[in-house]
Design a protein around this motif. Sequence first.
Motif, short mmCIF file in Angstrom:
data_model
loop_
_atom_site.label_atom_id
_atom_site.label_comp_id
_atom_site.label_asym_id
_atom_site.label_seq_id
_atom_site.Cartn_x
_atom_site.Cartn_y
_atom_site.Cartn_z
N ASN A 54 31.86 -19.58 12.41
CA ASN A 54 31.38 -18.77 11.29
C ASN A 54 29.93 -19.10 10.97
OD1 ASN A 54 33.11 -16.76 10.06
ND2 ASN A 54 34.54 -18.42 9.65
N TRP A 55 29.65 -20.37 10.93
CA TRP A 55 28.28 -20.82 10.62
C TRP A 55 27.30 -20.32 11.67
CZ3 TRP A 55 25.05 -24.27 13.30
CH2 TRP A 55 23.89 -24.65 12.60
N GLY A 74 27.68 -17.70 13.59
CA GLY A 74 27.61 -16.25 13.50
C GLY A 74 26.72 -15.74 12.39
N GLN A 75 26.56 -16.54 11.35
CA GLN A 75 25.69 -16.13 10.24
C GLN A 75 24.22 -16.22 10.61
OE1 GLN A 75 26.91 -18.70 7.03
NE2 GLN A 75 28.97 -17.83 6.94
N GLU A 111 24.61 -13.04 18.35
CA GLU A 111 25.97 -12.93 18.87
C GLU A 111 26.50 -14.31 19.21
OE1 GLU A 111 28.47 -10.89 22.59
OE2 GLU A 111 26.31 -10.53 22.37
N CYS A 121 37.68 -16.35 11.13
CA CYS A 121 36.34 -15.82 11.34
C CYS A 121 36.40 -14.30 11.27
CB CYS A 121 35.79 -16.26 12.69
SG CYS A 121 34.09 -15.73 12.97
N ASN A 122 35.72 -13.74 10.29
CA ASN A 122 35.76 -12.29 10.10
C ASN A 122 34.42 -11.62 10.39
OD1 ASN A 122 34.29 -13.23 7.97
ND2 ASN A 122 35.70 -12.54 6.36
N LEU A 123 33.56 -12.30 11.14
CA LEU A 123 32.25 -11.74 11.47
C LEU A 123 32.35 -10.89 12.73
CD1 LEU A 123 30.01 -14.89 10.83
CD2 LEU A 123 30.41 -12.96 9.29
N LYS A 124 31.74 -9.72 12.71
CA LYS A 124 31.83 -8.79 13.83
C LYS A 124 31.05 -9.27 15.05
CE LYS A 124 32.66 -4.70 10.98
NZ LYS A 124 32.17 -3.35 10.61
N ASN A 125 30.08 -10.15 14.83
CA ASN A 125 29.26 -10.62 15.96
C ASN A 125 29.81 -11.89 16.61
OD1 ASN A 125 28.62 -12.23 13.72
ND2 ASN A 125 26.56 -12.64 14.48
N VAL A 126 31.04 -12.27 16.23
CA VAL A 126 31.68 -13.47 16.80
C VAL A 126 32.97 -13.07 17.51
CG1 VAL A 126 32.64 -15.76 16.35
CG2 VAL A 126 30.72 -14.92 14.97
#
Length: 249
Positions: A65-66, A68-69, A73, A91-96
Motif C-alpha cells: 500500500n505504501w 502504491g501511494q 505501478e 490493498c485497495n489501490l488500482k495501481n497495485v
Amino acid sequence: MGNFKINFMDVRKEAEIKFYNSKNYGKQFFLWSLKSFIFFKEVASGNIAGKKVLDYGCGGGKYSNWLGQKAKEVVGIDLSENALDFARKNCNLKNVSFFKMDCEKIDFQSECFDIVFDSESFCSLNHEKAFSEISRVLKPKGLLVGMETLGHNPFTNLKREINKLFGKSTTWSKGHIFKVSDLKAAEKYFPKIETHYFHLISWIAIPFLKYKQGISFLNFLEKIDRKILKLFPFLNKYCFKIVFLMQKS
C-alpha cells in the motif's frame, strides 16, 4: 531402488511455501520505530516516485500500500497463496497487483521494472539466482533497494537456532541469512552498491518495544550503535540489519 529421484530444489521451496502459508498475516508486527526501517523507507521513497516497482517476495504486502501511494505501478510477487490473499484483501489501490510467482524465476519480460524493492526475502532464496533474475527484469540503470538481516553476529545467530527449534523459521532460511560475501557476489550484476548498517547492539531492545519505555531504550542503544560503528567500522558486518542500493549498469 528404481528411478525414484528427489528434486531437492522443489522440496526446499515446498517447505518454504508451507511455512509462510501457516503464518497469521493479520497479526504482523512491524518494527517501524527501528532506524533501519525508517531509513529503508526514506531511501525507497526518494527513488520510487512515478516508477514501476516490483515488490519482490512481497509476503502479506506490508509495504505494498505504501509503495502504491508513491509509485506509478507496483507488482507484488510471492509463492505463498495465504500471504497473497492477505495482501489483496488489505490493498485497495488500482495501481497495485499481486501474482503467485517464483522469485528465482520471474515470469516477466526482461528490463520491465525501474525499481525492485526487497524486504528480507533473500533468506528464502538462492542468492545467486535472486540477483540474476532481479538484474534481468530491471531496466538499464535500474535500482534494487533492499533491507536484509545479516548473519554474522553470533548472538543473533543463536536466536535463529532457537527460532528453528520452535518452528519459527525453516532450515533453509536459517542457513541462508544475508552475509557480506553476498555483496561481493552481487557485483557481478550490480557494479554500483551502497550499503548502510544498523543495530549492532540495539536489536536487544526489540522485545521491549511493546512496553511504554521501549522506544526510549531503543533510541538510547541506537545512539550507542552510531558511535561504536563510527569508531570501529569493521564491526559493520556484526550488525543486525543492512540496507542496500544496487544499481544495474
